[in-house]
Design a protein around this motif. Structure first.
Motif, mmCIF file in Angstrom:
data_model
loop_
_atom_site.group_PDB
_atom_site.id
_atom_site.type_symbol
_atom_site.label_atom_id
_atom_site.label_comp_id
_atom_site.label_asym_id
_atom_site.label_seq_id
_atom_site.Cartn_x
_atom_site.Cartn_y
_atom_site.Cartn_z
ATOM 1 N N ALA A 126 4.787 6.441 5.412
ATOM 2 C CA ALA A 126 6.096 5.856 5.153
ATOM 3 C C ALA A 126 5.967 4.375 4.802
ATOM 4 O O ALA A 126 5.048 3.685 5.244
ATOM 5 C CB ALA A 126 6.991 6.025 6.379
ATOM 6 N N ASP A 127 6.910 3.884 3.994
ATOM 7 C CA ASP A 127 6.909 2.464 3.639
ATOM 8 C C ASP A 127 6.951 1.602 4.890
ATOM 9 O O ASP A 127 7.765 1.835 5.800
ATOM 10 C CB ASP A 127 8.122 2.138 2.759
ATOM 11 C CG ASP A 127 7.990 2.703 1.354
ATOM 12 O OD1 ASP A 127 6.867 3.089 0.979
ATOM 13 O OD2 ASP A 127 9.014 2.766 0.645
ATOM 14 N N GLY A 128 6.066 0.607 4.956
ATOM 15 C CA GLY A 128 6.032 -0.309 6.086
ATOM 16 C C GLY A 128 5.308 0.203 7.315
ATOM 17 O O GLY A 128 5.194 -0.511 8.308
ATOM 18 N N ALA A 129 4.789 1.445 7.257
ATOM 19 C CA ALA A 129 4.101 2.000 8.422
ATOM 20 C C ALA A 129 2.753 1.325 8.660
ATOM 21 O O ALA A 129 2.308 1.175 9.797
ATOM 22 C CB ALA A 129 3.908 3.498 8.264
ATOM 23 N N VAL A 130 2.082 0.919 7.584
ATOM 24 C CA VAL A 130 0.774 0.267 7.682
ATOM 25 C C VAL A 130 0.939 -1.209 7.356
ATOM 26 O O VAL A 130 1.421 -1.559 6.264
ATOM 27 C CB VAL A 130 -0.244 0.914 6.732
ATOM 28 C CG1 VAL A 130 -1.581 0.181 6.788
ATOM 29 C CG2 VAL A 130 -0.436 2.394 7.081
ATOM 30 N N ILE A 131 0.570 -2.068 8.303
ATOM 31 C CA ILE A 131 0.682 -3.502 8.096
ATOM 32 C C ILE A 131 -0.621 -4.180 8.494
ATOM 33 O O ILE A 131 -1.607 -3.519 8.838
ATOM 34 C CB ILE A 131 1.877 -4.092 8.873
ATOM 35 C CG1 ILE A 131 1.745 -3.802 10.372
ATOM 36 C CG2 ILE A 131 3.190 -3.543 8.354
ATOM 37 C CD1 ILE A 131 2.892 -4.383 11.203
ATOM 38 N N SER A 132 -0.626 -5.495 8.451
ATOM 39 C CA SER A 132 -1.832 -6.282 8.689
ATOM 40 C C SER A 132 -2.525 -5.897 9.986
ATOM 41 O O SER A 132 -1.889 -5.779 11.033
ATOM 42 C CB SER A 132 -1.471 -7.770 8.733
ATOM 43 O OG SER A 132 -2.549 -8.549 9.183
#
Length: 327
Positions: free
Chosen positions: A136-142
């Motif tokens: 999903a959009d935004g599920a993986v971040i820094s």
């Protein structure tokens, strides 16, 4: 007597490797005299997932197989993945390890200057993120990380991986069993490179290891110059070598260190002496993750635990930290 014990320890700890020739690599040999196999990293093309363009990002490398017969004994090359969600603010999507892809001889072709059978491993972010349930959009971040583990199954049905392979396969012969791919922010080639002076932030008191006094890189104050260089295929990884380790008592050579600068955290591979007391090698491993400023490459600090693992030599983990200062 102490001098004699020190000499005996040094003699049993030293591990020697020959010239780097992956065809002559000391792979596992079982009692029935079956020669092992491993994947050799021929070229790392892209080593990270770019947070600025996740949809278009892919990890990509060329590997070929070393098995004494040009790769013809490899029946399967299996790639497993798990997801390490390091940002609980958007929910914990961490996943257990699962088989992501299984490649067979129909996927192999001659590769590299030796003509061994091998393959191009390309792992698109969108595909693997969906596989682990983080699409999903935004599920993986820094700071989020995909952890990959590989294994080879030979035509005889024997499985080889990082557990039953020798340290020399990865340290001296370019073998690659396991690797991590971070979601990260690309760096320019002139950032976090060049000469840095390493000094202690904190360091444990020296103590006698089998009669010879040791600290990570010698007594404080420490002023050790190292050179950070870019790593082919990655904009965020830097390689260097600390040099002699467990000084002044022993002075073992160490494997090269890789630092991974991921937007706001930096991680270090283990400092590996390549020497031990019959149970692996004495190493120092990073504790947690260290922060850094993406726009300031002048300094950062990494905390380690020495003797973690201890190579069967006895000491419990001992903390120390290294401050990097650009020259």
């Amino acid at each position: 007597m102490l001098k004699k014990l020190s000499f005996l320890l040094a003699a049993c700890l030293i591990v020697m490797t020959g010239c780097k020739d992956d065809e002559l690599a000391p792979v596992i040999i079982f009692n029935e005299l079956e020669v092992g196999a491993f994947p050799f990293l021929n070229e790392l093309k892209t080593a990270e997932f770019d947070l600025a363009d996740l949809a278009g990002s892919a990890y990509e490398m060329d590997v070929y197989f070393v098995d004494g017969e040009g790769g013809s004994k490899v029946a399967q090359y299996n790639i497993f993945v798990s997801f390490d969600d390091n940002n609980p603010d958007n929910g914990d999507l961490s996943s257990d390890e699962a088989l992501y892809r299984s490649l067979t001889p129909s996927d192999f072709a001659p590769l590299g200057d030796k003509g061994n059978l091998g393959t191009t491993v390309r792992i698109p972010f969108s595909d693997v993120a969906a596989f682990v349930g983080a699409g999903a959009d935004g599920a993986v971040i820094s700071g989020d990380r995909f952890q990959f583990r590989t294994e080879i199954v030979t035509t005889s049905g024997t499985t080889f991986n990082s557990v039953n392979s020798t340290p020399a396969v990865t340290n001296a012969f370019g073998g690659i069993w396991n690797f991590n791919v971070n979601a990260t922010c690309p760096l320019s080639d002139d950032a976090f490179v060049g000469t840095y002076t390493c000094s202690y932030g904190d360091v444990y008191d020296s103590f006698p290891l089998f009669g010879a006094d040791v600290q990570p890189f010698g007594p404080a104050p420490l002023s050790l110059d190292v050179t950070l260089s870019t790593v082919s295929g990655s904009s965020t990884r830097r390689s260097f070598n600390y040099g002699a380790y467990l000084l002044p008592g022993y002075g073992f050579g160490t494997s090269d260190i890789t630092l991974e600068f991921a937007c706001d955290v930096v991680t270090s591979t283990n400092i590996d002496s390549g020497a031990g007391c019959g149970s692996g090698s004495i190493q120092a491993s990073q504790t947690g993750v260290a922060s850094f400023d993406l726009n300031d490459d002048s300094t950062w600090t990494i905390e380690y635990n020495d003797f973690d693992p201890n190579g069967g030599c006895g000491p419990s983990p001992l903390p120390f930290s290294i401050i990097f200062t650009k020259q």
